[in-house]
Scaffold this motif. Structure first.
Motif, PDB file in Angstrom:
ATOM      1  N   VAL A  24       0.829  -1.224   0.000  1.00  0.00           N
ATOM      2  CA  VAL A  24       0.000   0.000   0.000  1.00  0.00           C
ATOM      3  C   VAL A  24       0.858   1.267   0.000  1.00  0.00           C
ATOM      4  O   VAL A  24       0.538   2.235  -0.685  1.00  0.00           O
ATOM      5  CB  VAL A  24      -1.022   0.039   1.169  1.00  0.00           C
ATOM      6  N   VAL A  25       1.983   1.243   0.732  1.00  0.00           N
ATOM      7  CA  VAL A  25       2.864   2.419   0.717  1.00  0.00           C
ATOM      8  C   VAL A  25       3.424   2.609  -0.695  1.00  0.00           C
ATOM      9  O   VAL A  25       3.492   3.736  -1.211  1.00  0.00           O
ATOM     10  CB  VAL A  25       3.997   2.273   1.764  1.00  0.00           C
ATOM     11  N   GLY A  26       3.798   1.488  -1.336  1.00  0.00           N
ATOM     12  CA  GLY A  26       4.299   1.562  -2.708  1.00  0.00           C
ATOM     13  C   GLY A  26       3.249   2.117  -3.653  1.00  0.00           C
ATOM     14  O   GLY A  26       3.539   2.957  -4.517  1.00  0.00           O
ATOM     15  N   ALA A  27       2.004   1.675  -3.480  1.00  0.00           N
ATOM     16  CA  ALA A  27       0.929   2.137  -4.358  1.00  0.00           C
ATOM     17  C   ALA A  27       0.673   3.636  -4.152  1.00  0.00           C
ATOM     18  O   ALA A  27       0.488   4.390  -5.115  1.00  0.00           O
ATOM     19  CB  ALA A  27      -0.342   1.344  -4.078  1.00  0.00           C
ATOM     20  N   PHE A  28       0.713   4.053  -2.891  1.00  0.00           N
ATOM     21  CA  PHE A  28       0.477   5.473  -2.575  1.00  0.00           C
ATOM     22  C   PHE A  28       1.569   6.344  -3.203  1.00  0.00           C
ATOM     23  O   PHE A  28       1.287   7.336  -3.874  1.00  0.00           O
ATOM     24  CB  PHE A  28       0.441   5.647  -1.057  1.00  0.00           C
ATOM     25  N   ALA A  29       2.825   5.897  -3.005  1.00  0.00           N
ATOM     26  CA  ALA A  29       3.941   6.666  -3.562  1.00  0.00           C
ATOM     27  C   ALA A  29       3.863   6.662  -5.096  1.00  0.00           C
ATOM     28  O   ALA A  29       4.125   7.680  -5.745  1.00  0.00           O
ATOM     29  CB  ALA A  29       5.266   6.088  -3.089  1.00  0.00           C
ATOM     30  N   GLY A  30       3.476   5.520  -5.666  1.00  0.00           N
ATOM     31  CA  GLY A  30       3.356   5.423  -7.119  1.00  0.00           C
ATOM     32  C   GLY A  30       2.330   6.407  -7.655  1.00  0.00           C
ATOM     33  O   GLY A  30       2.540   7.055  -8.682  1.00  0.00           O
ATOM     34  N   ALA A  31       1.231   6.531  -6.927  1.00  0.00           N
ATOM     35  CA  ALA A  31       0.189   7.470  -7.345  1.00  0.00           C
ATOM     36  C   ALA A  31       0.718   8.905  -7.282  1.00  0.00           C
ATOM     37  O   ALA A  31       0.477   9.716  -8.190  1.00  0.00           O
ATOM     38  CB  ALA A  31      -1.044   7.313  -6.456  1.00  0.00           C
ATOM     39  N   LEU A  32       1.469   9.203  -6.217  1.00  0.00           N
ATOM     40  CA  LEU A  32       2.041  10.544  -6.104  1.00  0.00           C
ATOM     41  C   LEU A  32       3.026  10.823  -7.246  1.00  0.00           C
ATOM     42  O   LEU A  32       3.034  11.911  -7.821  1.00  0.00           O
ATOM     43  CB  LEU A  32       2.753  10.704  -4.756  1.00  0.00           C
ATOM     44  N   VAL A  33       3.855   9.803  -7.583  1.00  0.00           N
ATOM     45  CA  VAL A  33       4.816   9.959  -8.676  1.00  0.00           C
ATOM     46  C   VAL A  33       4.065  10.272  -9.971  1.00  0.00           C
ATOM     47  O   VAL A  33       4.413  11.209 -10.695  1.00  0.00           O
ATOM     48  CB  VAL A  33       5.666   8.679  -8.854  1.00  0.00           C
ATOM     49  N   SER A  34       3.010   9.505 -10.246  1.00  0.00           N
ATOM     50  CA  SER A  34       2.248   9.734 -11.474  1.00  0.00           C
ATOM     51  C   SER A  34       1.670  11.143 -11.484  1.00  0.00           C
ATOM     52  O   SER A  34       1.708  11.837 -12.513  1.00  0.00           O
ATOM     53  CB  SER A  34       1.103   8.723 -11.594  1.00  0.00           C
ATOM     54  N   GLY A  35       1.155  11.579 -10.327  1.00  0.00           N
ATOM     55  CA  GLY A  35       0.582  12.921 -10.230  1.00  0.00           C
ATOM     56  C   GLY A  35       1.631  13.990 -10.500  1.00  0.00           C
ATOM     57  O   GLY A  35       1.408  14.923 -11.291  1.00  0.00           O
ATOM     58  N   VAL A  36       2.797  13.828  -9.877  1.00  0.00           N
ATOM     59  CA  VAL A  36       3.862  14.824 -10.049  1.00  0.00           C
ATOM     60  C   VAL A  36       4.318  14.861 -11.502  1.00  0.00           C
ATOM     61  O   VAL A  36       4.490  15.923 -12.096  1.00  0.00           O
ATOM     62  CB  VAL A  36       5.049  14.508  -9.098  1.00  0.00           C
ATOM     63  N   LEU A  37       4.494  13.665 -12.103  1.00  0.00           N
ATOM     64  CA  LEU A  37       4.964  13.608 -13.490  1.00  0.00           C
ATOM     65  C   LEU A  37       3.947  14.248 -14.447  1.00  0.00           C
ATOM     66  O   LEU A  37       4.320  14.866 -15.436  1.00  0.00           O
ATOM     67  CB  LEU A  37       5.226  12.161 -13.913  1.00  0.00           C
ATOM     68  N   ALA A  38       2.666  14.087 -14.121  1.00  0.00           N
ATOM     69  CA  ALA A  38       1.629  14.627 -14.999  1.00  0.00           C
ATOM     70  C   ALA A  38       1.672  16.149 -15.054  1.00  0.00           C
ATOM     71  O   ALA A  38       1.392  16.740 -16.098  1.00  0.00           O
ATOM     72  CB  ALA A  38       0.254  14.154 -14.539  1.00  0.00           C
ATOM     73  N   VAL A  39       2.064  16.787 -13.951  1.00  0.00           N
ATOM     74  CA  VAL A  39       2.044  18.255 -13.932  1.00  0.00           C
ATOM     75  C   VAL A  39       3.439  18.861 -14.085  1.00  0.00           C
ATOM     76  O   VAL A  39       3.578  20.064 -14.241  1.00  0.00           O
ATOM     77  CB  VAL A  39       1.376  18.793 -12.640  1.00  0.00           C
ATOM     78  N   ALA A  40       4.510  17.996 -14.063  1.00  0.00           N
ATOM     79  CA  ALA A  40       5.865  18.541 -14.149  1.00  0.00           C
ATOM     80  C   ALA A  40       6.224  18.821 -15.597  1.00  0.00           C
ATOM     81  O   ALA A  40       5.622  18.275 -16.510  1.00  0.00           O
ATOM     82  CB  ALA A  40       6.856  17.536 -13.559  1.00  0.00           C
ATOM     83  N   GLU A  41       7.280  19.680 -15.799  1.00  0.00           N
ATOM     84  CA  GLU A  41       7.691  19.925 -17.199  1.00  0.00           C
ATOM     85  C   GLU A  41       8.389  18.672 -17.723  1.00  0.00           C
ATOM     86  O   GLU A  41       8.998  17.913 -16.980  1.00  0.00           O
ATOM     87  CB  GLU A  41       8.530  21.198 -17.315  1.00  0.00           C
ATOM     88  N   SER A  42       8.309  18.461 -19.036  1.00  0.00           N
ATOM     89  CA  SER A  42       8.525  17.121 -19.574  1.00  0.00           C
ATOM     90  C   SER A  42       9.974  16.647 -19.538  1.00  0.00           C
ATOM     91  O   SER A  42      10.232  15.472 -19.335  1.00  0.00           O
ATOM     92  CB  SER A  42       7.981  17.048 -20.989  1.00  0.00           C
ATOM     93  N   THR A  43      10.965  17.526 -19.734  1.00  0.00           N
ATOM     94  CA  THR A  43      12.347  17.047 -19.784  1.00  0.00           C
ATOM     95  C   THR A  43      12.756  16.454 -18.439  1.00  0.00           C
ATOM     96  O   THR A  43      13.346  15.379 -18.356  1.00  0.00           O
ATOM     97  CB  THR A  43      13.323  18.211 -20.109  1.00  0.00           C
ATOM     98  N   GLY A  44      12.413  17.194 -17.388  1.00  0.00           N
ATOM     99  CA  GLY A  44      12.756  16.704 -16.050  1.00  0.00           C
ATOM    100  C   GLY A  44      12.086  15.379 -15.772  1.00  0.00           C
ATOM    101  O   GLY A  44      12.703  14.451 -15.250  1.00  0.00           O
ATOM    102  N   ALA A  45      10.822  15.279 -16.172  1.00  0.00           N
ATOM    103  CA  ALA A  45      10.080  14.044 -15.927  1.00  0.00           C
ATOM    104  C   ALA A  45      10.717  12.881 -16.673  1.00  0.00           C
ATOM    105  O   ALA A  45      10.894  11.793 -16.126  1.00  0.00           O
ATOM    106  CB  ALA A  45       8.634  14.224 -16.370  1.00  0.00           C
ATOM    107  N   ARG A  46      11.136  13.140 -17.928  1.00  0.00           N
ATOM    108  CA  ARG A  46      11.731  12.059 -18.709  1.00  0.00           C
ATOM    109  C   ARG A  46      13.051  11.619 -18.091  1.00  0.00           C
ATOM    110  O   ARG A  46      13.332  10.425 -17.994  1.00  0.00           O
ATOM    111  CB  ARG A  46      11.955  12.543 -20.156  1.00  0.00           C
ATOM    112  N   SER A  47      13.861  12.567 -17.658  1.00  0.00           N
ATOM    113  CA  SER A  47      15.144  12.152 -17.089  1.00  0.00           C
ATOM    114  C   SER A  47      14.916  11.402 -15.773  1.00  0.00           C
ATOM    115  O   SER A  47      15.636  10.445 -15.467  1.00  0.00           O
ATOM    116  CB  SER A  47      16.094  13.342 -16.898  1.00  0.00           C
ATOM    117  N   ALA A  48      13.894  11.797 -15.024  1.00  0.00           N
ATOM    118  CA  ALA A  48      13.587  11.063 -13.787  1.00  0.00           C
ATOM    119  C   ALA A  48      13.166   9.638 -14.104  1.00  0.00           C
ATOM    120  O   ALA A  48      13.623   8.676 -13.474  1.00  0.00           O
ATOM    121  CB  ALA A  48      12.478  11.775 -13.014  1.00  0.00           C
ATOM    122  N   MET A  49      12.310   9.490 -15.115  1.00  0.00           N
ATOM    123  CA  MET A  49      11.840   8.160 -15.485  1.00  0.00           C
ATOM    124  C   MET A  49      12.999   7.283 -15.951  1.00  0.00           C
ATOM    125  O   MET A  49      13.122   6.123 -15.570  1.00  0.00           O
ATOM    126  CB  MET A  49      10.791   8.245 -16.605  1.00  0.00           C
TER     127      MET A  49
END
Lengths: 269, 333
Positions: free
Chosen positions: B153-178
């Motif tokens: 559940v902690v993994g799922a919660f963090a995963g949801a937060l990651v998806s949320g952050v990536l959705a609103v972050a600028e794309s280059t940073g998100a791609r390098s993070a991924m």
């Protein structure tokens, strides 16, 4: 060897204590059977003796030392336990399972030496599992696995044995062999043995004393002939029983036939 | 499946490990012959080849040996701890936690070279603390079943937060993070290797100390206690040591999946469940596996590089399936 003195145990969230001021003693060279209906507190008493549950009050000791103060490896060198249920998460062989009885002796680093292997072989012979040594545990019958666990407890070379319903899945011959083995270990090697059993007749034949528990309280603690009284057993188990004395002086118990009434059904619902 | 006896198994481990080192040093943008690799290791040969082997590839190969080994040991220990052969180091919320840490570091614009690994490590530590707190039940004991659930559940919660952050972050940073999260052994160097080695050594020692208790835990907690294991202590130590090892591996190389699940299984099938043998064998084989996978990731589409985590899954899953089929047939026989 074992002593519970006025022990009370209450599990978190439970309405009533599982053990309520119970006392019992088992000396070296003595075999004691702990009997009573389901939920009487038998397994809880064993766990208290082994220091596995916190006591609300009272005292639990093994060999004169408080059970909860023993490091686990030290207590495992003194007491061999065969619990009710056990299922290995990964496949192991019978020999590997019995060798685990030596772990408390060899510690975390040392390998099993000749003396340890000798103890393992001896334990497997005594529990009649030598022929199974290379079998996978998962392929054993319930009775074979039970005997392997007894062999493992013997490989610990303990001074006391604790057996929680050890013959539950054994056939007649292996049940008798197990009780005879325990009797022999008690008589010849001076071990203390504490056996939880629902087989009252078998317990009466082999145990020096019966300790009868009901609803967490001690009801009787005496020689089998004194404990197995029809009125007492009928009251404790909620079922009429008759008791017959055999020619060798031992007593055997016979539950009487009595068709279920509506009242029984209501009570069980 | 028939287990190998000790001699042939140790020989297999040694040969596999040495072969993996040589493959790791030979494969890449500039392919080298084994003879050239050996010459460079011996200090002869031309300067360019020596530079490639000793300065570029050797630290990377060493990091692979270490990260692969650490993940395999953590996986083996956690499988015994939770009595579940499906346990994987990342199952306990660590991947989500570290991912969240890394993504947040990029989004808030931290620039230093250590920012990503540092943030991933911090995220993983936070996940460890939360999962551990959730899994502590009455009397301070760690409940293995709740541990597994809390991790998920902690993994799922963090995963949801990651998806949320990536959705609103600028794309280059998100791609390098991924990309970073997908795992890779590049760009760490000897300092990173040394840091991981120094950090991992005590945690590995803690797990090694508990090897016999892990054998016993596989029987169940109560029987393990009867046979001399201090179950509460073992669970606490092994969970923390394995989690800290995994967090460090993630900080060094991102999320490299499958090593911690498949390698311990392979060793269990080949040699059995005695953790005194299993843990060091898993370390060696995990390292060898990751060194070869990394060589493949560098060599397959050179000069492009695949994330090594993609390759560990692509190679590992079929290999694992074959092993499973063979052991399944044996069990059914």
């Amino acid at each position: 060897m074992f002593e519970l003195a006025d022990v009370t145990i209450r599990y978190a969230g439970a309405a009533a204590p599982s053990l309520d001021g119970a006392s019992l003693r088992v000396a070296a060279g003595e075999c004691v059977a702990l009997v009573g209906p389901n939920g009487a507190g038998k397994t809880t008493a064993l766990r208290a003796l082994l220091g596995l549950v916190p006591l609300v009050s009272g005292r639990a000791e093994v060999m004169g030392r408080r059970s909860d103060g023993w490091p686990r490896d030290e207590i495992a060198r003194a007491v061999g336990v065969v619990g009710q249920r056990e299922e290995p998460a990964f496949p192991i062989t019978v020999r590997e399972a019995v060798e685990m009885g030596r772990y408390a002796h060899v510690g975390p680093w040392r390998s099993l030496g000749p003396r340890d292997r000798e103890a393992v072989e001896r334990a497997m012979r005594r529990a009649d599992v030598t022929a199974l040594a290379d079998r996978w545990v998962e392929t054993l019958s319930g009775g074979e696995w039970q005997r392997v666990r007894v062999a493992r407890a013997l490989a610990q070379e303990p001074r006391a044995l604790v057996l929680d319903e050890p013959t539950a899945s054994l056939d007649l011959r292996h049940e008798m062999e197990l009780f005879e083995l325990v009797a022999d270990l008690v008589r010849r090697d001076g071990l203390a043995a504490l056996i939880v059993s629902h087989h009252l007749n078998m317990a009466a034949r082999f145990a020096d004393r019966l300790v009868l528990l009901a609803e967490g309280r001690l009801v009787a603690d005496a020689a089998p002939v004194e404990v197995l009284e029809p009125e007492r057993l009928s009251a404790v188990f909620g079922w009429p029983v008759a008791v017959q004395r055999l020619s060798d002086g031992s007593v055997q118990l016979y539950p009487e036939r009595r068709p279920l009434t509506h009242q029984d059904g209501d009570r069980n619902r | 499946m028939k287990r190998l006896s000790r001699g042939p198994f140790v020989a297999f481990l040694v040969v596999a490990w040495i072969a993996a080192v040589l493959v790791g040093l030979a494969v890449g943008g500039t392919p080298l012959a084994p003879r050239e690799v050996l010459a460079a290791l011996a200090g002869s040969g031309d300067d360019t080849t020596r530079g490639i082997v000793l300065s570029l590839r050797l630290p990377r190969v060493a990091l692979g040996a270490l990260v692969g080994g650490v993940l395999a040991v953590a996986g083996a220990a956690l499988q015994a701890l939770v009595r579940n052969p499906l346990a994987d180091p990342y199952l306990l919320g660590l991947s989500g936690g570290s991912g969240l840490g890394a993504v947040l570091a990029i989004v808030v614009g931290v620039e230093s070279a250590w920012a990503l690994p540092g943030a991933a490590f911090a995220g993983a530590l936070a996940a460890i603390v939360i999962v551990y707190r959730l899994a502590i039940v009455g009397g301070g004991a760690l409940d293995s079943r709740i541990l597994l659930l809390a991790g998920v559940v902690v993994g799922a919660f963090a995963g949801a937060l990651v998806s949320g952050v990536l959705a609103v972050a600028e794309s280059t940073g998100a791609r390098s993070a991924m990309l970073w999260l997908m795992g890779g052994l590049g760009g760490v160097g000897w300092a990173g290797v040394a840091a991981l080695a120094v950090y991992a050594a005590p945690a590995l020692a803690v797990i090694a100390r508990e090897a016999r208790s892990l054998d016993l835990l596989a029987l169940g907690e109560e029987p393990a206690g009867h046979l001399g294991a201090d179950v509460a202590r073992t669970k606490r130590r092994v969970y923390l040591a394995a989690s800290l090892l995994t967090a460090a591996a993630v900080a060094a190389s991102g999320l490299i999946g499958f090593v911690g699940l498949a390698v311990p299984h392979a060793v269990r099938m080949l040699r059995g469940h005695d953790h005194r043998g299993l843990l060091p064998s898993a370390f060696v084989l995990g390292g060898a596996f990751l060194m070869v996978a990394d060589a493949g990731a560098r060599g397959m589409f050179a000069p492009l590089e695949l994330p090594v985590g993609v390759l560990t899954a692509l190679v590992g899953v079929p290999l694992f399936a074959v092993l499973l089929r063979r052991s399944g047939r044996k069990a059914a026989a």
